[in-house]
Scaffold this motif. Structure first.
Motif, mmCIF file in Angstrom:
data_model
loop_
_atom_site.group_PDB
_atom_site.id
_atom_site.type_symbol
_atom_site.label_atom_id
_atom_site.label_comp_id
_atom_site.label_asym_id
_atom_site.label_seq_id
_atom_site.Cartn_x
_atom_site.Cartn_y
_atom_site.Cartn_z
ATOM 1 N N VAL A 26 0.837 -1.204 0.000
ATOM 2 C CA VAL A 26 0.000 0.000 0.000
ATOM 3 C C VAL A 26 0.871 1.252 0.000
ATOM 4 N N LEU A 27 1.933 1.249 0.807
ATOM 5 C CA LEU A 27 2.842 2.396 0.861
ATOM 6 C C LEU A 27 3.541 2.609 -0.475
ATOM 7 N N VAL A 28 3.935 1.515 -1.117
ATOM 8 C CA VAL A 28 4.589 1.621 -2.432
ATOM 9 C C VAL A 28 3.634 2.228 -3.452
ATOM 10 N N ILE A 29 2.378 1.790 -3.423
ATOM 11 C CA ILE A 29 1.374 2.335 -4.346
ATOM 12 C C ILE A 29 1.166 3.823 -4.093
ATOM 13 N N LEU A 30 1.124 4.215 -2.819
ATOM 14 C CA LEU A 30 0.951 5.629 -2.480
ATOM 15 C C LEU A 30 2.117 6.463 -3.008
ATOM 16 N N VAL A 31 3.328 5.944 -2.863
ATOM 17 C CA VAL A 31 4.505 6.656 -3.367
ATOM 18 C C VAL A 31 4.411 6.850 -4.872
ATOM 19 N N GLN A 32 4.014 5.797 -5.572
ATOM 20 C CA GLN A 32 3.889 5.889 -7.027
ATOM 21 C C GLN A 32 2.838 6.919 -7.429
ATOM 22 N N LEU A 33 1.706 6.946 -6.711
ATOM 23 C CA LEU A 33 0.651 7.911 -7.015
ATOM 24 C C LEU A 33 1.123 9.346 -6.766
ATOM 25 N N ILE A 34 1.795 9.550 -5.648
ATOM 26 C CA ILE A 34 2.303 10.891 -5.327
ATOM 27 C C ILE A 34 3.293 11.364 -6.385
ATOM 28 N N GLN A 35 4.201 10.477 -6.778
ATOM 29 C CA GLN A 35 5.189 10.845 -7.794
ATOM 30 C C GLN A 35 4.521 11.131 -9.130
ATOM 31 N N LEU A 36 3.531 10.321 -9.486
ATOM 32 C CA LEU A 36 2.814 10.520 -10.749
ATOM 33 C C LEU A 36 2.111 11.876 -10.767
ATOM 34 N N ILE A 37 1.416 12.199 -9.685
ATOM 35 C CA ILE A 37 0.709 13.484 -9.605
ATOM 36 C C ILE A 37 1.700 14.645 -9.670
ATOM 37 N N GLY A 38 2.807 14.509 -8.936
ATOM 38 C CA GLY A 38 3.821 15.563 -8.947
ATOM 39 C C GLY A 38 4.409 15.776 -10.327
ATOM 40 N N ASN A 39 4.685 14.689 -11.044
ATOM 41 C CA ASN A 39 5.241 14.797 -12.396
ATOM 42 C C ASN A 39 4.248 15.430 -13.356
ATOM 43 N N LEU A 40 2.970 15.080 -13.222
ATOM 44 C CA LEU A 40 1.947 15.652 -14.094
ATOM 45 C C LEU A 40 1.830 17.171 -13.887
ATOM 46 N N ILE A 41 1.827 17.584 -12.619
ATOM 47 C CA ILE A 41 1.745 19.015 -12.329
ATOM 48 C C ILE A 41 2.982 19.739 -12.851
ATOM 49 N N TYR A 42 4.144 19.112 -12.670
ATOM 50 C CA TYR A 42 5.395 19.716 -13.130
ATOM 51 C C TYR A 42 5.374 19.927 -14.649
ATOM 52 N N ARG A 43 4.944 18.903 -15.385
ATOM 53 C CA ARG A 43 4.903 19.031 -16.840
ATOM 54 C C ARG A 43 3.926 20.106 -17.285
ATOM 55 N N LYS A 44 2.838 20.259 -16.541
ATOM 56 C CA LYS A 44 1.832 21.254 -16.907
ATOM 57 C C LYS A 44 2.355 22.664 -16.684
ATOM 58 N N LEU A 45 3.165 22.838 -15.650
ATOM 59 C CA LEU A 45 3.671 24.166 -15.299
ATOM 60 C C LEU A 45 4.980 24.514 -16.000
ATOM 61 N N LYS A 46 5.663 23.490 -16.483
ATOM 62 C CA LYS A 46 6.988 23.708 -17.103
ATOM 63 C C LYS A 46 6.873 24.544 -18.364
#
Length: 220
Positions: A200-220
């Motif tokens: 569950v913790l691994v899945i949460l980490v992956q979700l957090i990283q995915l969301i962060g990367n998506l926001i970063y690409r949108k703002l870049k």
């Protein structure tokens, strides 16, 4: 284990623990990021070559940040129990865990944000200053906006780090997924629960990283 006990564990233990972990991560990340950004701005502004160099302020804050970052989380959490009780009235539970989480998270994010702010093109800062912009205007309209994409990645990293710390906080009565892994998994010799919590913790980490990367690409 029969199907019913598993349903009971998931509904009565895992889901509430997931909610507790999410609460601690979100609140601790928001507070750590807010405090960390203030600390980072002061470090950048007062650093040698900054907008307002001040060696005394910079060195003092630099030392404090380094000291707080050097403490292992468990040791710090135990060491500041009197402060935790003073602030929230208890040393056990989610609210109590927020104090050491922020105490560790704020200097960590401060260093991350400091690097992001220092990476802003110096020519932009000079140009804004030459047009008569005040220090606050340079910070609020040039430095922070230009550093936002990098700051988003830093917040993502900080969130993942704080998630890991909440799991450790479970060992000192904070609750959450860490407490489930220790109490229901390790102490009861139930590998399924313990490793299930890890998944569950691994899945949460992956979700957090995915969301962060998506926001970063949108703002870049």
């Amino acid at each position: 284990m029969s199907e019913q006990p598993w349903d009971k564990i998931i509904n009565d233990v895992m889901l509430p623990a997931l909610g507790s972990t999410a609460y601690m991560v979100i609140i601790a990340t928001v507070l750590s990021s807010a405090i960390g950004l203030v600390l980072a701005v002061v470090l950048v502004v007062t650093a040698p070559g900054g907008l307002h160099p001040n060696n005394v302020v910079y060195r003092a804050l630099d030392i404090i940040v380094n000291i707080l970052r050097s403490f292992p989380f468990i040791i710090l959490a135990v060491a500041i129990i009197p402060l935790t009780r003073l602030i929230v009235g208890t040393s056990i539970g989610e609210e109590a865990a927020l104090v050491p989480l922020v105490a560790v998270g704020a200097p960590f994010t401060a260093r991350l944000f400091e690097g992001s702010l220092k990476a802003v093109d110096h020519d932009l800062i000079v140009a804004a200053s030459s047009f008569g912009a005040s220090t606050l205007q340079v910070i609020g309209r040039v430095m922070i906006p230009e550093a936002i994409p990098a700051i988003i990645l830093n917040v993502t990293l900080a969130t993942i780090s704080i998630l890991g710390l909440t799991a450790m906080a479970g060992a000192i009565g904070a609750g959450g997924l860490g407490a489930v892994a220790i109490t229901y998994g390790y102490q009861n010799f139930n590998d399924a629960i313990m490793y299930g919590t890890v998944i569950v913790l691994v899945i949460l980490v992956q979700l957090i990283q995915l969301i962060g990367n998506l926001i970063y690409r949108k703002l870049k």
